[in-house]
Design an enzyme around this catalytic site. Structure first.
Site, short mmCIF file in Angstrom:
data_model
loop_
_atom_site.label_atom_id
_atom_site.label_comp_id
_atom_site.label_asym_id
_atom_site.label_seq_id
_atom_site.Cartn_x
_atom_site.Cartn_y
_atom_site.Cartn_z
CB ILE A 281 -0.99 -0.09 1.41
CG1 ILE A 281 -1.97 1.32 1.29
CG2 ILE A 281 -0.16 -0.01 2.48
CD1 ILE A 281 -3.09 1.24 2.24
CB SER A 282 1.30 3.88 -2.29
OG SER A 282 1.73 3.26 -3.69
CD GLN A 283 6.35 7.88 1.79
OE1 GLN A 283 7.03 7.48 0.99
NE2 GLN A 283 6.72 8.94 2.39
#
Length: 213
Positions: free
Chosen positions: A63-65
């Protein structure tokens, strides 16, 4: 898992961190404050949900930053009813941000396990992209083209020509380009043949793989 006042407080703090890092788009910041990111992650990692960092979600994906999600969303300049193609649905967090910006989202995921999981999750949460597709994002989705914006959430060794061709005139493609480290790159389509290119520094993404379903 529930969404509590404590979670909302943590989201407000996260939004403040993003403002300090240079995010200015009020609608993007409002989406970060609103979306319960902890529900997109395994419950045992709930404590990490509102830190500004990427996190594994299975199938070798992350899950992206939050900063990266906000940065890409801001570059896309999403307006209500914009038609947006997302390459790499992943956990669905970026999709949720795009939906909260009131765009029509077409999203493609190539990992079968993630695709199934996210499809069920969207239904449960009431997130309704126009289409959620299992397939090869490299090819885009020509049947629904052209798009006001295309966002790629994996590192591309080169820019897929199919994606360039599916942009509207005036449309924006936001894509991290490179192999190990990626340069966040924005292409704005100026005419049939002409694209303006801007680069925005180094980011780290999982790779965008071609023909790998």
């Amino acid at each position: 898992m529930r969404d509590t006042l404590k979670h909302r407080g943590m989201r407000n703090k996260l939004a403040e961190i993003l403002v300090a890092k240079g995010i200015t788009d009020k609608n993007v910041l409002e989406a970060i404050r609103t979306i319960p990111r902890h529900l997109f992650m395994d419950s045992s990692f709930e404590g990490h949900a509102y830190q500004d960092k990427a996190f594994p979600i299975g199938a070798d994906q992350t899950i992206s930053q939050p900063y990266t999600v906000a940065f890409q969303s801001e570059l896309l300049e999403v307006k209500p009813d914009h038609k947006i193609l997302e390459i790499g649905t992943g956990s669905g967090y970026q999709t949720a941000v795009l939906l909260l910006l009131r765009s029509k989202v077409y999203t493609i995921e190539r990992q079968s396990e993630l695709f199934k999981k996210t499809k069920i999750f969207f239904r449960k949460m009431g997130y309704r992209p126009k289409k959620l597709i299992f397939g090869d994002g490299y090819k885009g989705l020509p049947g629904e083209a052209p798009y006001d914006g295309i966002i790629v959430t994996a590192g591309a060794p080169e820019v897929p020509k199919a994606l360039m061709s599916q942009l509207k005139i005036g449309g924006r493609l936001v894509i991290p380009v490179g192999t190990d480290d990626q340069i966040m790159t924005l292409f704005i389509r100026k005419s049939e043949k002409e694209f303006e290119k801007k680069e925005f520094g180094s980011f780290r993404f999982v790779p965008l793989l071609e023909n790998k379903n």
